[in-house]
Enzyme design. Structure first.
Site, PDB file in Angstrom:
ATOM      1  N   GLY A   1       0.821  -1.202   0.000  1.00 41.91           N
ATOM      2  CA  GLY A   1       0.000   0.000   0.000  1.00 41.91           C
ATOM      3  C   GLY A   1       0.855   1.250   0.000  1.00 41.91           C
TER       4      GLY A   1
ATOM      5  CB  THR B   1       3.799  -0.261   6.640  1.00 47.47           C
ATOM      6  OG1 THR B   1       2.464  -0.687   6.880  1.00 47.47           O
ATOM      7  CG2 THR B   1       4.603  -0.403   7.894  1.00 47.47           C
TER       8      THR B   1
ATOM      9  CG  ASP C   1      -0.996  -1.494   8.459  1.00 45.03           C
ATOM     10  OD1 ASP C   1      -1.850  -0.605   8.301  1.00 45.03           O
ATOM     11  OD2 ASP C   1      -1.024  -2.573   7.852  1.00 45.03           O
TER      12      ASP C   1
ATOM     13  NE  ARG D   1      -3.167  -8.158   6.326  1.00 44.58           N
ATOM     14  CZ  ARG D   1      -2.066  -7.783   5.690  1.00 44.58           C
ATOM     15  NH1 ARG D   1      -0.892  -7.913   6.277  1.00 44.58           N
ATOM     16  NH2 ARG D   1      -2.126  -7.255   4.500  1.00 44.58           N
TER      17      ARG D   1
ATOM     18  CD  GLU E   1      -7.842  -3.113   7.562  1.00 45.58           C
ATOM     19  OE1 GLU E   1      -8.707  -2.775   6.724  1.00 45.58           O
ATOM     20  OE2 GLU E   1      -6.643  -3.274   7.277  1.00 45.58           O
TER      21      GLU E   1
END
Length: 400
Positions: free
Chosen positions: A13, A136, A138, A185, A240
């Site tokens: 991403g 990232t 994340d 995630r 998520e």
């Protein structure tokens, strides 16, 4: 001196700062005598295997400078997972073009690609310097204090929750709850970051749920009811990747990607926010609410990027080239936090980083699992610049 071409690619991403890392690689490589040409993989390792390259050495100074202010992935991204038959093809192309410097900008799956390519070349006695450059949103890479792209994505989420909170506060006679879903995630860093939207008691978000702790619906309902009792409404942030105690995704997603990761959000055709909305609608006896899902929008929100994030991303790209030309290989550039909360650069072995996800430490989440701790706020605060300050009307009502 090992002389040859360099190649750089972007994977996974995108972020609002990944092109700043690319600019760092190009600008530094142009200064190095050992690097004879800089190639860019058009759409990651897939483009590499198709011998589809940008000539980055031929780019104008204006374009290279402009990359530092451009979001998404200028080279085009890829999520291809290497299989054994790919490695002889990769080695043949490396030899054909005399590529001796191999850079990839990405997350843990990307670091696995660099690691495996570098290791294969070493086993085949082909000298290649492989360096990973972290990226990232994340923030789940091992070995680095934070990952370039995360602070900017965090800021975007913080602003979303802050402004949606003001809206929800003023609409509480119509809608009693609002649910905001972040990406993430395996780790809840982005969801947790929204805690910085709060400035005083009652500000959004009231509840934050991260995948490091399983969701207990009954407890969440209890917490939501208490917030509605106190404030007249409740703001809930969910990640998520949130799971129930039995390991079932709250999103109900069953789809897998090429790396065997569960596909969450729109990619998985399922949504945590939607399902939490259903739980609350059923439990709150007629209460109304809404859910908000931004998905990948935060990855390209350059207008919300953090200046420090852009700067460190650029420096990570430069450091990767410096390390490779100095003889270092099989490492990822890392960011280290100094005692004064400034940041410097370091390195971590690729084998310690590849395919591993760094969860939030237990002490960063409160005991009840519905908010962050002061320790997390101390970690997060140096990464985010000043936020807008909104006001509310004072409780001064007119009476005759």
């Amino acid at each position: 001196m090992l002389k040859g071409k360099a190649v750089v690619g972007q994977s996974g991403g995108p972020t609002s700062v990944i092109n700043s890392s690319l600019a760092g690689v190009i600008s530094k490589a142009l200064e190095e005598e050992a690097i004879t040409k800089i190639l860019g993989m058009n759409f990651g390792i897939e483009g590499f295997m198709n011998e589809d390259f940008f000539d980055l050495s031929a780019q104008s100074p204006e374009v290279i400078k402009g990359l530092r202010g451009t979001p998404s992935s200028a080279l085009g991204s890829s999520r291809h997972k290497l299989v054994e038959d790919d490695f002889p093809v990769i080695l043949e192309i490396l030899k054909k073009y005399n590529i001796r410097y191999f850079f990839l900008i990405g997350g843990n799956d990307t670091m696995d690609t660099v690691h495996r390519v570098e290791l294969y070349c070493r086993e085949q006695n082909y000298e290649l310097r492989g360096i990973g450059i972290p990226k990232t949103v994340d923030n789940d890479l091992f070995g680095t204090d934070y990952t370039p792209g995360f602070p900017s994505a965090a800021r975007s989420n913080i602003l979303n929750v802050l402004q949606a909170g003001v809206l929800a506060r003023d609409m509480k006679k119509v809608d009693q709850f609002v649910i905001y879903q972040t990406i993430g995630r395996d780790a809840g860093w982005l969801a947790a970051a929204t805690a910085l939207a709060r400035k005083k008691e009652g500000d959004a978000p009231h509840l934050i749920y991260c995948p490091e702790r399983p969701l207990a619906p009954e407890q969440m309902i209890e917490d939501a009811k208490e917030c509605i009792r106190k404030y007249g409404w409740v703001s809930i942030v969910v990640s998520e990747g949130l799971l129930y105690k039995d390991g079932t995704p709250v999103s109900a997603s069953q789809n897998k990607d090429k790396f065997n990761n569960t596909e969450f959000g729109a990619m998985g055709g399922a949504s945590v926010a939607l399902n939490v909305h259903r739980i609350l609608t059923d439990a709150l006896e007629g209460a109304r609410g809404e859910f908000q899902i931004t998905e990948s929008l935060i990855m390209s929100a350059f207008d919300r990027s953090e200046p420090q994030d852009l700067d460190m991303a650029y420096k990570c790209g430069q450091e990767a080239v410096r390390l490779a030309c100095g003889g270092t290989s099989a490492v990822m550039v890392t960011i280290k936090r100094n005692p004064d909360c400034s940041f410097s650069l370091g390195q971590a072995a690729l084998e310690d980083v590849a395919v591993k996800a760094r969860a939030m430490p237990r002490e960063y989440i409160n005991e009840r699992g519905n908010d962050v701790s002061d320790e997390f706020l101390n970690y997060m605060t140096p990464l985010i610049s000043s936020l807008p300050q909104f006001v509310a009307l004072e409780n001064k009502f007119y009476k005759e």
